[in-house]
Write a protein that holds these residues in place. Sequence first.
Motif, PDB file in Angstrom:
ATOM      1  N   MET A  30       0.834  -1.182   0.000  1.00  0.00           N
ATOM      2  CA  MET A  30       0.000   0.000   0.000  1.00  0.00           C
ATOM      3  C   MET A  30       0.880   1.247   0.000  1.00  0.00           C
ATOM      4  SD  MET A  30      -2.734   1.345   2.808  1.00  0.00           S
ATOM      5  CE  MET A  30      -1.515   1.998   3.919  1.00  0.00           C
ATOM      6  N   GLU A  31       0.497   2.193  -0.836  1.00  0.00           N
ATOM      7  CA  GLU A  31       1.208   3.473  -0.886  1.00  0.00           C
ATOM      8  C   GLU A  31       0.771   4.337   0.300  1.00  0.00           C
ATOM      9  OE1 GLU A  31       1.372   7.412  -3.732  1.00  0.00           O
ATOM     10  OE2 GLU A  31       0.588   5.549  -4.523  1.00  0.00           O
ATOM     11  N   THR A  32       1.675   5.127   0.808  1.00  0.00           N
ATOM     12  CA  THR A  32       1.323   6.095   1.838  1.00  0.00           C
ATOM     13  C   THR A  32       1.790   7.472   1.393  1.00  0.00           C
ATOM     14  OG1 THR A  32       3.380   5.749   3.065  1.00  0.00           O
ATOM     15  CG2 THR A  32       1.465   4.433   3.738  1.00  0.00           C
ATOM     16  N   LEU A  33       1.160   8.482   1.931  1.00  0.00           N
ATOM     17  CA  LEU A  33       1.542   9.863   1.626  1.00  0.00           C
ATOM     18  C   LEU A  33       2.339  10.421   2.782  1.00  0.00           C
ATOM     19  CD1 LEU A  33      -1.777  11.312   0.167  1.00  0.00           C
ATOM     20  CD2 LEU A  33       0.161  10.349  -1.060  1.00  0.00           C
ATOM     21  N   ASP A  34       3.413  11.123   2.456  1.00  0.00           N
ATOM     22  CA  ASP A  34       4.179  11.775   3.513  1.00  0.00           C
ATOM     23  C   ASP A  34       3.524  13.124   3.860  1.00  0.00           C
ATOM     24  OD1 ASP A  34       4.884  13.460   1.427  1.00  0.00           O
ATOM     25  OD2 ASP A  34       6.958  12.785   1.344  1.00  0.00           O
ATOM     26  N   ARG A  35       4.050  13.728   4.880  1.00  0.00           N
ATOM     27  CA  ARG A  35       3.480  14.988   5.381  1.00  0.00           C
ATOM     28  C   ARG A  35       3.385  16.078   4.296  1.00  0.00           C
ATOM     29  NH1 ARG A  35       3.086  16.807  10.856  1.00  0.00           N
ATOM     30  NH2 ARG A  35       3.053  19.070  10.953  1.00  0.00           N
ATOM     31  N   PRO A  36       4.443  16.311   3.507  1.00  0.00           N
ATOM     32  CA  PRO A  36       4.322  17.329   2.453  1.00  0.00           C
ATOM     33  C   PRO A  36       3.229  17.003   1.436  1.00  0.00           C
ATOM     34  CG  PRO A  36       6.629  16.827   2.862  1.00  0.00           C
ATOM     35  CD  PRO A  36       5.826  15.809   3.631  1.00  0.00           C
ATOM     36  N   ALA A  37       3.032  15.735   1.133  1.00  0.00           N
ATOM     37  CA  ALA A  37       1.990  15.359   0.168  1.00  0.00           C
ATOM     38  C   ALA A  37       0.601  15.613   0.749  1.00  0.00           C
ATOM     39  CB  ALA A  37       2.153  13.893  -0.218  1.00  0.00           C
TER      40      ALA A  37
END
Length: 83
Positions: free
Chosen positions: A1-8
């Motif tokens: 599963m892909e995750t988004l980092d804080r900037p995204a």
Amino acid sequence: METLDRPAVRKLMGEVLAVQGKTLPDDDAAKLADIGFRSLDFSELALRVEDEIGDELNFEAAGLRSIETIGDVLDLLVEIQGQ
């Protein structure tokens, strides 16, 4: 599963606000009430994150009550991905 980092996640939050003609401040300590970020906006942001990661986020009501700042939103949405 892909995750988004804080900037995204921050970028998506800015897009949610931009639709309303609002600008996301650079300061993560800014209060949501001061920038007009409402619960409906949070829901839209969460849906956008879910679309990006291809998975449903698992919220707990207790965690939602403590959200007051931009940083709180970013921390929560980054933390609950993959739970």
